[in-house]
Design a protein around this motif. Structure first.
Motif, PDB file in Angstrom:
ATOM      1  N   LYS A 236       0.879  -1.256  -0.048  1.00 45.01           N
ATOM      2  CA  LYS A 236      -0.039   0.078   0.083  1.00 45.01           C
ATOM      3  C   LYS A 236       0.831   1.221   0.058  1.00 45.01           C
ATOM      4  O   LYS A 236       0.374   2.193  -0.495  1.00 45.01           O
ATOM      5  CB  LYS A 236      -1.007  -0.137   1.205  1.00 45.01           C
ATOM      6  N   GLU A 237       2.076   1.287   0.576  1.00 40.21           N
ATOM      7  CA  GLU A 237       2.874   2.350   0.395  1.00 40.21           C
ATOM      8  C   GLU A 237       3.775   2.497  -0.696  1.00 40.21           C
ATOM      9  O   GLU A 237       4.577   3.613  -0.803  1.00 40.21           O
ATOM     10  CB  GLU A 237       4.083   2.166   1.648  1.00 40.21           C
ATOM     11  N   LYS A 238       3.471   1.489  -1.839  1.00 39.87           N
ATOM     12  CA  LYS A 238       4.031   1.847  -3.004  1.00 39.87           C
ATOM     13  C   LYS A 238       5.579   1.667  -3.195  1.00 39.87           C
ATOM     14  O   LYS A 238       6.279   2.642  -3.680  1.00 39.87           O
ATOM     15  CB  LYS A 238       3.474   2.882  -3.856  1.00 39.87           C
ATOM     16  N   PRO A 239       6.059   0.757  -2.337  1.00 38.88           N
ATOM     17  CA  PRO A 239       7.637   0.926  -2.465  1.00 38.88           C
ATOM     18  C   PRO A 239       8.244   0.224  -3.860  1.00 38.88           C
ATOM     19  O   PRO A 239       7.528  -0.259  -4.640  1.00 38.88           O
ATOM     20  CB  PRO A 239       8.097  -0.252  -1.420  1.00 38.88           C
ATOM     21  N   GLU A 240       9.329   0.563  -4.242  1.00 39.43           N
ATOM     22  CA  GLU A 240      10.199  -0.149  -5.595  1.00 39.43           C
ATOM     23  C   GLU A 240      10.617  -1.180  -5.134  1.00 39.43           C
ATOM     24  O   GLU A 240      10.530  -2.045  -6.113  1.00 39.43           O
ATOM     25  CB  GLU A 240      11.219   0.677  -5.710  1.00 39.43           C
ATOM     26  N   ALA A 241      10.859  -1.769  -4.080  1.00 34.42           N
ATOM     27  CA  ALA A 241      11.307  -3.135  -3.747  1.00 34.42           C
ATOM     28  C   ALA A 241      11.114  -3.605  -2.561  1.00 34.42           C
ATOM     29  O   ALA A 241      10.858  -2.892  -1.280  1.00 34.42           O
ATOM     30  CB  ALA A 241      12.755  -3.234  -4.045  1.00 34.42           C
ATOM     31  N   ILE A 242      10.600  -5.007  -2.288  1.00 33.35           N
ATOM     32  CA  ILE A 242      10.639  -5.735  -0.920  1.00 33.35           C
ATOM     33  C   ILE A 242      11.651  -6.524  -0.860  1.00 33.35           C
ATOM     34  O   ILE A 242      11.399  -7.607  -1.498  1.00 33.35           O
ATOM     35  CB  ILE A 242       9.111  -6.129  -0.793  1.00 33.35           C
ATOM     36  N   ASP A 267       6.327  -3.113 -11.576  1.00 31.04           N
ATOM     37  CA  ASP A 267       5.785  -2.655 -10.520  1.00 31.04           C
ATOM     38  C   ASP A 267       6.496  -2.655  -9.164  1.00 31.04           C
ATOM     39  O   ASP A 267       6.462  -1.864  -8.297  1.00 31.04           O
ATOM     40  CB  ASP A 267       4.149  -2.917 -10.455  1.00 31.04           C
ATOM     41  N   LEU A 268       7.020  -3.793  -9.084  1.00 23.13           N
ATOM     42  CA  LEU A 268       7.730  -4.175  -7.589  1.00 23.13           C
ATOM     43  C   LEU A 268       8.779  -5.107  -7.961  1.00 23.13           C
ATOM     44  O   LEU A 268       8.528  -6.214  -8.369  1.00 23.13           O
ATOM     45  CB  LEU A 268       6.691  -4.802  -6.707  1.00 23.13           C
ATOM     46  N   SER A 269      10.018  -4.938  -7.259  1.00 27.29           N
ATOM     47  CA  SER A 269      11.042  -6.015  -7.338  1.00 27.29           C
ATOM     48  C   SER A 269      10.814  -6.741  -6.173  1.00 27.29           C
ATOM     49  O   SER A 269      10.785  -6.256  -4.939  1.00 27.29           O
ATOM     50  CB  SER A 269      12.404  -5.398  -7.421  1.00 27.29           C
ATOM     51  N   VAL A 270      11.159  -7.964  -6.046  1.00 30.32           N
ATOM     52  CA  VAL A 270      11.064  -8.701  -4.799  1.00 30.32           C
ATOM     53  C   VAL A 270      12.129  -9.746  -4.635  1.00 30.32           C
ATOM     54  O   VAL A 270      12.685 -10.319  -5.796  1.00 30.32           O
ATOM     55  CB  VAL A 270       9.989  -9.683  -4.771  1.00 30.32           C
ATOM     56  N   CYS A 271      12.908  -9.613  -3.424  1.00 33.17           N
ATOM     57  CA  CYS A 271      14.119 -10.560  -3.499  1.00 33.17           C
ATOM     58  C   CYS A 271      13.935 -11.467  -2.113  1.00 33.17           C
ATOM     59  O   CYS A 271      13.368 -11.219  -1.113  1.00 33.17           O
ATOM     60  CB  CYS A 271      15.265  -9.652  -3.000  1.00 33.17           C
TER      61      CYS A 271
END
Length: 331
Positions: A236-242, A267-271
């Protein structure tokens, strides 16, 4: 009378650790041909002969090794169990498994292992700290050797084998920053327990001239549904990555992203972290940090066997992580 050469002498002459010398002498994997030659040459020069009395010093034991694991839902622990089982059996021992689930259950399993007279214990801690040390003292009282794997308890001086968790998190954060990804949230299980991961994240941000904000580090119990709910709140905070500190948690983040209609990695990078099977069977192959799990398991079993056979208390070992770049981080 000339003093008989020991495995310590062999290791010193070859310029390797006792653990490495033992692996080479026993014909185990994980030793390069060059190193193996150095060790075997030292064996020949010193006329080293394994001490049969030392090898049989635990012959009257149960030939059982206890393994304490926090959880089996996370495949990271499942891989550890399988690698440990294979390695223990290769030495002619059997594995007794205790699935703790909590630090309180660790005490119960330690008591059970003692009553079953296990020869030694490999222990994957539930936490990195513990308030009550009495069950650990019981192992010392009964002279049962134990080694920590993948993490360790701060209050114990027992040797461990683990990966450099801080470095892995640092490498992943730096990788994201190099791709001009600045708004990076971090989802861990417990900030205190997972401090090495957070420390690596903080270090990379500092080197890039970015301020560390503790509000960007989130906690979630290690349950898929809980992690998914927390991930939805972060999204909901619209980060670039989690970033996460396990592939298991990263899968929960990816599922939450799909529910919110996000495109990964546009829309979102995930690691993730660990590089277990979740990272490759996921719908989108996951960028993650690889822990050398098999190598860790072989080393910890070998070190425990050296302690049982020769009475050698091994040094702690920290292995290097590596990045595995796949498809969940934008270029």
């Amino acid at each position: 009378m000339e003093k008989r050469a020991t495995i310590k002498d062999v290791a010193k002459m070859a310029g390797v650790s006792i653990s490495t010398a033992s692996l080479a002498i026993n014909g185990k994997d994980g030793v390069t041909e060059k190193t193996k030659k150095l060790v075997l040459d030292a064996v020949e020069k010193l006329s080293y002969q394994p001490d049969s009395a030392a090898r049989n010093m635990r012959a009257s034991g149960t030939k059982v090794i206890g393994l304490l694991i926090p959880d089996v839902r996370n495949n990271f622990y499942g891989e550890i169990i399988e690698h440990i089982r294979r390695e223990v059996e290769s030495y002619g021992f059997f594995l007794l498994l205790g699935i703790t689930g909590s630090s309180n259950n660790e005490k119960k399993y330690i008591s059970e292992f003692i009553s079953r007279r296990v020869d030694g214990i490999i222990w994957v801690p539930q936490l990195t700290y513990v308030n009550d040390m009495e069950h650990i003292k019981e192992l010392d009282k009964y002279h049962i050797p134990y080694l920590f794997l993948a993490a360790d308890y701060e209050q114990s001086n027992a040797p461990f084998v683990m990966c450099n968790l801080k470095k892995g998190s640092y490498m992943m954060t730096k990788y994201l920053l190099e791709r001009d990804i600045r708004d990076i949230k971090f989802l861990v299980g417990d900030k205190r327990v997972d401090e090495p991961y957070v420390s690596g994240y903080r270090k990379a941000l500092g080197e890039a001239g970015l301020s560390y904000d503790e509000r960007n580090v989130y906690e979630s119990p290690y349950h898929f549904e809980d992690a998914q709910k927390i991930a939805i709140e972060i999204i909901k905070e619209k980060p670039e990555a989690i970033m996460t500190n396990s592939d298991f948690t990263a899968c929960a983040v990816l599922q939450a992203a799909r529910q919110k209609g996000l495109s990964i990695p546009r829309d979102l990078s995930v690691c993730g972290y660990d590089d277990v099977i979740y990272a490759t069977i996921n719908q989108i192959p996951m960028t993650t940090v690889r822990q050398p799990i098999e190598r860790m398991c072989k080393l910890v079993v070998n070190n425990l066997m050296n302690q049982l056979r020769y009475g050698i208390v091994p040094d702690s070992v920290i292995l290097e992580p590596s990045l595995v770049i796949r498809d969940t981080v934008r270029n």
